[in-house]
Design a protein around this motif. Sequence first.
Motif, PDB file in Angstrom:
ATOM      1  N   LEU A 134       0.821  -1.215   0.000  1.00 32.38           N
ATOM      2  CA  LEU A 134       0.000   0.000   0.000  1.00 32.38           C
ATOM      3  C   LEU A 134       0.851   1.259   0.000  1.00 32.38           C
ATOM      4  O   LEU A 134       1.863   1.338   0.700  1.00 32.38           O
ATOM      5  CB  LEU A 134      -0.904   0.027   1.238  1.00 32.38           C
ATOM      6  N   LEU A 135       0.401   2.249  -0.773  1.00 30.11           N
ATOM      7  CA  LEU A 135       0.938   3.604  -0.694  1.00 30.11           C
ATOM      8  C   LEU A 135      -0.266   4.518  -0.538  1.00 30.11           C
ATOM      9  O   LEU A 135      -0.993   4.783  -1.504  1.00 30.11           O
ATOM     10  CB  LEU A 135       1.748   3.955  -1.937  1.00 30.11           C
ATOM     11  N   LEU A 136      -0.511   4.946   0.694  1.00 29.76           N
ATOM     12  CA  LEU A 136      -1.715   5.707   1.023  1.00 29.76           C
ATOM     13  C   LEU A 136      -1.359   7.182   1.044  1.00 29.76           C
ATOM     14  O   LEU A 136      -0.732   7.686   1.974  1.00 29.76           O
ATOM     15  CB  LEU A 136      -2.259   5.235   2.376  1.00 29.76           C
ATOM     16  N   THR A 137      -1.765   7.892   0.000  1.00 33.52           N
ATOM     17  CA  THR A 137      -1.372   9.286  -0.168  1.00 33.52           C
ATOM     18  C   THR A 137      -2.517  10.228   0.164  1.00 33.52           C
ATOM     19  O   THR A 137      -3.685   9.851   0.170  1.00 33.52           O
ATOM     20  CB  THR A 137      -0.905   9.567  -1.606  1.00 33.52           C
ATOM     21  N   ASP A 138      -2.142  11.456   0.414  1.00 31.14           N
ATOM     22  CA  ASP A 138      -3.113  12.533   0.619  1.00 31.14           C
ATOM     23  C   ASP A 138      -3.557  13.108  -0.728  1.00 31.14           C
ATOM     24  O   ASP A 138      -4.737  13.329  -0.952  1.00 31.14           O
ATOM     25  CB  ASP A 138      -2.473  13.634   1.467  1.00 31.14           C
ATOM     26  N   SER A 139      -2.600  13.333  -1.600  1.00 30.49           N
ATOM     27  CA  SER A 139      -2.884  14.061  -2.842  1.00 30.49           C
ATOM     28  C   SER A 139      -2.173  13.489  -4.057  1.00 30.49           C
ATOM     29  O   SER A 139      -1.905  14.214  -5.012  1.00 30.49           O
ATOM     30  CB  SER A 139      -2.494  15.539  -2.673  1.00 30.49           C
ATOM     31  N   GLY A 140      -1.842  12.204  -4.018  1.00 30.46           N
ATOM     32  CA  GLY A 140      -1.177  11.597  -5.153  1.00 30.46           C
ATOM     33  C   GLY A 140       0.336  11.606  -4.999  1.00 30.46           C
ATOM     34  O   GLY A 140       0.882  11.781  -3.903  1.00 30.46           O
ATOM     35  N   ILE A 141       1.026  11.432  -6.109  1.00 31.26           N
ATOM     36  CA  ILE A 141       2.492  11.332  -6.116  1.00 31.26           C
ATOM     37  C   ILE A 141       3.043  12.744  -6.289  1.00 31.26           C
ATOM     38  O   ILE A 141       3.406  13.172  -7.382  1.00 31.26           O
ATOM     39  CB  ILE A 141       2.972  10.391  -7.231  1.00 31.26           C
ATOM     40  N   THR A 142       3.105  13.480  -5.196  1.00 31.27           N
ATOM     41  CA  THR A 142       3.346  14.921  -5.240  1.00 31.27           C
ATOM     42  C   THR A 142       4.803  15.323  -5.114  1.00 31.27           C
ATOM     43  O   THR A 142       5.119  16.503  -5.289  1.00 31.27           O
ATOM     44  CB  THR A 142       2.545  15.615  -4.129  1.00 31.27           C
ATOM     45  N   ASN A 143       5.694  14.389  -4.805  1.00 33.31           N
ATOM     46  CA  ASN A 143       7.101  14.765  -4.678  1.00 33.31           C
ATOM     47  C   ASN A 143       7.983  13.552  -4.947  1.00 33.31           C
ATOM     48  O   ASN A 143       7.507  12.416  -5.087  1.00 33.31           O
ATOM     49  CB  ASN A 143       7.390  15.376  -3.298  1.00 33.31           C
ATOM     50  N   GLY A 144       9.287  13.810  -5.002  1.00 31.86           N
ATOM     51  CA  GLY A 144      10.228  12.759  -5.344  1.00 31.86           C
ATOM     52  C   GLY A 144      10.298  11.639  -4.327  1.00 31.86           C
ATOM     53  O   GLY A 144      10.484  10.476  -4.693  1.00 31.86           O
ATOM     54  N   SER A 145      10.119  11.963  -3.055  1.00 33.03           N
ATOM     55  CA  SER A 145      10.184  10.925  -2.020  1.00 33.03           C
ATOM     56  C   SER A 145       9.035   9.933  -2.162  1.00 33.03           C
ATOM     57  O   SER A 145       9.228   8.718  -2.037  1.00 33.03           O
ATOM     58  CB  SER A 145      10.155  11.565  -0.630  1.00 33.03           C
ATOM     59  N   ILE A 146       7.844  10.442  -2.446  1.00 32.43           N
ATOM     60  CA  ILE A 146       6.685   9.563  -2.610  1.00 32.43           C
ATOM     61  C   ILE A 146       6.832   8.746  -3.893  1.00 32.43           C
ATOM     62  O   ILE A 146       6.496   7.559  -3.927  1.00 32.43           O
ATOM     63  CB  ILE A 146       5.377  10.366  -2.594  1.00 32.43           C
ATOM     64  N   GLN A 147       7.358   9.363  -4.944  1.00 28.05           N
ATOM     65  CA  GLN A 147       7.558   8.608  -6.183  1.00 28.05           C
ATOM     66  C   GLN A 147       8.611   7.522  -5.988  1.00 28.05           C
ATOM     67  O   GLN A 147       8.454   6.400  -6.506  1.00 28.05           O
ATOM     68  CB  GLN A 147       7.965   9.535  -7.326  1.00 28.05           C
ATOM     69  N   ASP A 148       9.665   7.814  -5.260  1.00 27.09           N
ATOM     70  CA  ASP A 148      10.673   6.788  -4.979  1.00 27.09           C
ATOM     71  C   ASP A 148      10.053   5.621  -4.204  1.00 27.09           C
ATOM     72  O   ASP A 148      10.389   4.451  -4.446  1.00 27.09           O
ATOM     73  CB  ASP A 148      11.830   7.384  -4.180  1.00 27.09           C
ATOM     74  N   ALA A 149       9.157   5.940  -3.255  1.00 29.79           N
ATOM     75  CA  ALA A 149       8.487   4.884  -2.494  1.00 29.79           C
ATOM     76  C   ALA A 149       7.621   4.021  -3.405  1.00 29.79           C
ATOM     77  O   ALA A 149       7.565   2.794  -3.244  1.00 29.79           O
ATOM     78  CB  ALA A 149       7.638   5.508  -1.386  1.00 29.79           C
ATOM     79  N   LEU A 150       6.951   4.660  -4.367  1.00 27.06           N
ATOM     80  CA  LEU A 150       6.132   3.920  -5.323  1.00 27.06           C
ATOM     81  C   LEU A 150       6.982   2.970  -6.152  1.00 27.06           C
ATOM     82  O   LEU A 150       6.648   1.781  -6.311  1.00 27.06           O
ATOM     83  CB  LEU A 150       5.390   4.905  -6.228  1.00 27.06           C
ATOM     84  N   VAL A 151       8.094   3.460  -6.676  1.00 25.31           N
ATOM     85  CA  VAL A 151       8.971   2.626  -7.495  1.00 25.31           C
ATOM     86  C   VAL A 151       9.530   1.474  -6.670  1.00 25.31           C
ATOM     87  O   VAL A 151       9.642   0.334  -7.156  1.00 25.31           O
ATOM     88  CB  VAL A 151      10.100   3.474  -8.112  1.00 25.31           C
ATOM     89  N   ASP A 152       9.860   1.744  -5.407  1.00 29.15           N
ATOM     90  CA  ASP A 152      10.359   0.682  -4.535  1.00 29.15           C
ATOM     91  C   ASP A 152       9.311  -0.414  -4.346  1.00 29.15           C
ATOM     92  O   ASP A 152       9.636  -1.609  -4.389  1.00 29.15           O
ATOM     93  CB  ASP A 152      10.749   1.281  -3.185  1.00 29.15           C
ATOM     94  N   LEU A 153       8.068  -0.024  -4.157  1.00 35.29           N
ATOM     95  CA  LEU A 153       6.998  -1.010  -3.996  1.00 35.29           C
ATOM     96  C   LEU A 153       6.771  -1.800  -5.282  1.00 35.29           C
ATOM     97  O   LEU A 153       6.528  -3.012  -5.241  1.00 35.29           O
ATOM     98  CB  LEU A 153       5.704  -0.317  -3.563  1.00 35.29           C
TER      99      LEU A 153
END
Length: 224
Positions: free
Chosen positions: A3-22
Amino acid sequence: MKLLLTDSGITNGSIQDALVDLLGKPIDESSALCIPTAGYGAPDADPGGPWRFISGRSRNPMIDLGWESVGVLELTALPSIDTARWVSWVQEADVLLVNGGDALYLNHWMRKSGLVELLPSLPDTVYVGLSAGSMVMTPRIGQDFVGWKPPTGGDSTLGLVDFSIFPHLDHPACPDNTTAAAERWAAEIAGPAYAIDEQTAIKVAGGTVEVVSEGHWKLFNPAS
């Protein structure tokens, strides 16, 4: 399921890195199914909202990240489709991108469609929630966020994680979503709960919960 539970989508590089890691591979090598259903349930819903989500024209980066392929999974249609057919679509997808809107409406259709029963059998699939799409995975959302009212009443959601989420913390467009309001909400929730802003997401994989943030957030935990 990861799971990647976001507030507003993939809004920054840290969240995108977490998505790619998953995902375990690049976004442009990954197939996505987007689920717009929650966008129809909110009291102020309009047909433009789901369209903007599906088309990647919303202000919340999710559909427009450069996926290898994107399809649409509308939960309200699934009861009228052969189960084996739509289950195969979900099983073949690398990621589910789940729109915001109304969490209780989404909860209702995740259950009625049968999707929630399928999720535990998808250990490698990544679920990315946006606002209500994230809140639906929690045990309850709190009365502050009840809009669409389910036939059974209450504010219970799927409970696939053991914490609740207060979204859009201190956002200019949500003047009532202050830290003080989050504290009152958390007291009513009476369980582990995160207040998160648009630069924050919660990553859940292998039983580990990690906050990924370039903004601000707060954990309310009565047990502590």
